[in-house]
Design a protein around this motif. Structure first.
Motif, short mmCIF file in Angstrom:
data_model
loop_
_atom_site.label_atom_id
_atom_site.label_comp_id
_atom_site.label_asym_id
_atom_site.label_seq_id
_atom_site.Cartn_x
_atom_site.Cartn_y
_atom_site.Cartn_z
N ALA A 113 0.90 -1.30 0.02
CA ALA A 113 -0.02 0.08 -0.03
C ALA A 113 0.91 1.17 -0.10
N ALA A 114 1.91 1.30 0.71
CA ALA A 114 2.86 2.16 0.84
C ALA A 114 3.47 2.56 -0.24
N LYS A 115 3.87 1.70 -1.38
CA LYS A 115 4.15 1.83 -2.70
C LYS A 115 3.22 2.59 -3.61
N ILE A 116 1.87 2.14 -3.26
CA ILE A 116 0.81 2.83 -4.20
C ILE A 116 0.63 4.35 -3.68
N ILE A 117 0.67 4.58 -2.52
CA ILE A 117 0.56 5.97 -2.04
C ILE A 117 1.71 6.96 -2.11
#
Ligand code: SF4
Ligand code: SF4
Ligand code: SF4
Ligand code: SF4
Length: 589
Positions: A256-260
């Motif tokens: 999720a961190a990579k996406i945001i």
């Protein structure tokens, strides 16, 4: 402080609600005769029953049920593999998360002294359990809204539960992700724990965290110089590594961190990690406080139901415990729809659009009835119709994964509703056979009551049944001679030549010394009345209602008259007419 106050408030609400819910098990009155049993008698009877089970060989049965049916949920596995997987994922993942993550300061620390939430295996396990719950929720959504499992209804509570679990899990994952990218979080840790003050060293460490830990810095952007990264790595190893495993282990949060990360700076400036923390914590506390009134309460109630019904078996329960068990079973229902899938009378729903025909839906209505909620006459009739359009086939009880004795529940509810005084015509039919078998279970004075009421209702609408009224049976009486509207098959009565064979072979007729007096018209006379078109006369005969549907008469008739079918259709016509005239005004009240 906020955390503690919120936790204590939700815990207090949870405990009070739990006490209230469990108290309803001793207060709700749906068992036969339960109206006369006090709450305290039921409570002490239950305590006595529980203690006598614990101190007997039955404890071994309890253990077996606890492992196989409560923990491993074999009853669900037998019915539906996908549902079992969903259940195990949601409930298993959630329990592990509560033990290892929510109660980490109490449980995890007590087991692993060097526990720290950002090191392994704890970081990996937390995400693994969270991912397992999310897969379970995805299966639940898939089954309900995409696969559309037949006869699986979704009510507000089902949707609320799915939404609450999804909010808790997603806010948790995005909280982890936003903390990974948030520069202010990194800065606070570096200032507090690294012990570094040299700007060059701080830059190296920051570069290393930007590259390897996904921090989004407003000051530094890659690609970085190898020497800078090497220096940063050394500083990380000496200052941070003992408390921080590589973030990739927290695979859900890291993904999720990579996406945001493209909006990482904005997320930090908007204090999104704090917002998500509040959402996550509040959702958990709301879930805890509301748990006894939500669908999740079945985790507790269905376990108790499985254990209780497992040890009770076919034993006859004391009335006080039976009433308590049935009130508790209403909370044990998970609204899974398995019973409706197996129910043998569901096809009746095609004709009568009453959802109370579905056993899974009946439970909700019965819960309202048991709680003492004011129900309209129409609602009561719908419940009664639902419990009476049941062939007592026992299939729902056998398959219910919560171990609820549904058949017994339907029987009790029928009796309670019948005692309310509605003329119930289904007690006149073979469907009432089970009631006859359960005669000893009913209150003696109430056994005949619904039958008498039903016959009185029919009598009120059939002039020829009225003992004080004799209608002229003349060929000129056109109304009486009007056709019976019977099906082509049943119209065979017209070839009856009155040989009386049907009455001679009838076991009901043979049961009486003076059958005419007890039954009114005998089968051959009913055929004759039908031939004359004297509908009321046929309706008024007790023979019509006492017929066992054994088909002896029909099989023996030399003229091929469908005697039993004619009787069947006459009954249907009588009930239809009386229902139209009697019940509709009553339901409009
Ligand atoms: S009564 Fe049993 S089978 Fe039916 S919906 Fe409830 S838990 Fe499922
Ligand atoms: S006992 Fe009644 S409700 Fe249960 S499956 Fe049979 S017909 Fe349906
Ligand atoms: S046996 Fe058949 S023909 Fe004889 S009286 Fe009965 S219905 Fe009529
Ligand atoms: S079907 Fe009814 S009327 Fe015919 S023989 Fe059997 S009990 Fe008698």
């Amino acid at each position: 402080m906020f955390l503690k106050i919120s936790l204590y408030i939700s815990l207090i609400i949870f405990l009070l609600s739990l006490i209230y819910k469990i108290s309803t098990w001793f207060r709700y009155k749906i068992g036969i005769g339960s109206a006369d049993i006090s709450t305290s008698t039921r409570f002490f009877s239950a305590v006595k029953g529980i203690l006598s089970t614990f101190f007997s060989a039955k404890i071994l049965i309890l253990l077996k049920i606890f492992v196989l049916d409560v923990l491993l949920q074999f009853r669900i596995l037998r019915e539906d593999y996908l549902r079992w997987l969903m259940h195990i994922f949601i409930y298993g993942g959630f329990v592990l998360l509560i033990l290892m993550h929510a109660l980490d300061k109490t449980i995890t620390v007590a087991i692993w002294k060097d526990y720290y939430s950002t090191i392994n295996p704890f970081m990996f396990l937390r995400d693994l359990f969270g991912a397992v719950v999310i897969v379970g929720v995805i299966i639940a959504i898939y089954r309900r809204f995409i696969l559309k499992v037949p006869r699986l209804f979704s009510n507000a509570m089902d949707i609320y539960t799915i939404i609450l679990v999804a909010v808790i899990m997603l806010s948790g994952i995005f909280l982890e992700a936003t903390k990974m990218v948030a520069y202010s979080d990194y800065k606070r840790m570096a200032d507090e724990y690294s012990g570094l003050s040299d700007p060059g060293e701080l830059k190296s460490l920051e570069a290393y965290w930007v590259k390897e830990f996904g921090v989004v810095s407003p000051n530094l952007k890659g690609p970085f110089d190898e020497a800078l990264l090497q220096k940063g790595k050394e500083l990380h190893q000496s200052s941070c590594e003992s408390c921080h495993a590589r973030p990739q282990w927290a695979f859900a949060g890291y993904g999720a961190a990579k996406i945001i990360s493209p909006i990482g700076v904005g997320i930090d400036r908007a204090h999104l990690p704090s917002v998500l923390w509040y959402i996550h914590i509040l959702a958990c506390f709301v879930g805890l406080a509301y748990l006894p009134f939500s669908k999740m309460f079945h985790i507790f109630a269905s376990s108790v139901s499985l254990l209780a019904n497992g040890v009770i078996g076919k034993e006859k329960l004391a009335p006080a415990n039976r009433a308590t068990l049935q009130a508790m079973e209403l909370d044990a229902c998970t609204h899974c729809g398995t019973c409706s899938l197996r129910c043998s009378v569901i096809m009746a729903f095609e004709e009568i659009a009453n959802t109370n025909i579905f056993p899974s839906e009946k439970i909700a209505s019965i819960k309202a009835l048991a709680s003492g909620k004011e129900l309209s006459p129409a609602e009561l009739r719908h419940i009664l119709e639902g419990v009476y359009l049941c062939s007592n086939c026992y299939r729902c009880t056998v398959v219910c994964p919560a171990g609820i004795n549904l058949q017994d529940l339907w029987f009790n509810v029928r009796e309670i509703l019948l005692q309310k005084g509605y003329p119930e015509f289904l007690v006149l039919s073979p469907l009432s056979f089970y009631r006859g078998l359960m005669k000893e279970e009913t209150v003696p004075k109430d056994y005949e009551k619904p039958l008498i009421l039903a016959r009185e209702a029919i009598e009120a609408q059939c002039d020829l049944m009225k003992k004080d009224k004799v209608l002229p049976l003349t060929p000129t009486n056109r109304e009486l001679q009007s056709g019976l509207n019977l099906s082509a098959q049943a119209q065979t009565f017209s070839v009856c030549f009155g040989c009386q064979t049907c009455s001679t072979v009838c076991p009901v007729v043979g049961n009486y010394e003076n059958p005419q007096e007890a039954l009114g018209l005998l089968p051959h006379q009913i055929m004759h009345a039908a031939g004359l078109g004297i509908r009321d006369l046929a309706f008024g005969s007790n023979m019509l209602w006492d017929c066992l549907t054994c088909y002896q008469c029909q099989e023996q008739c030399p003229q091929g008259v469908h005697v039993t079918d004619v009787l069947y259709e006459l009954k249907n016509l009588a009930v239809k007419r009386v229902r139209e005239k009697t019940l509709q005004p009553m339901e409009r009240k």
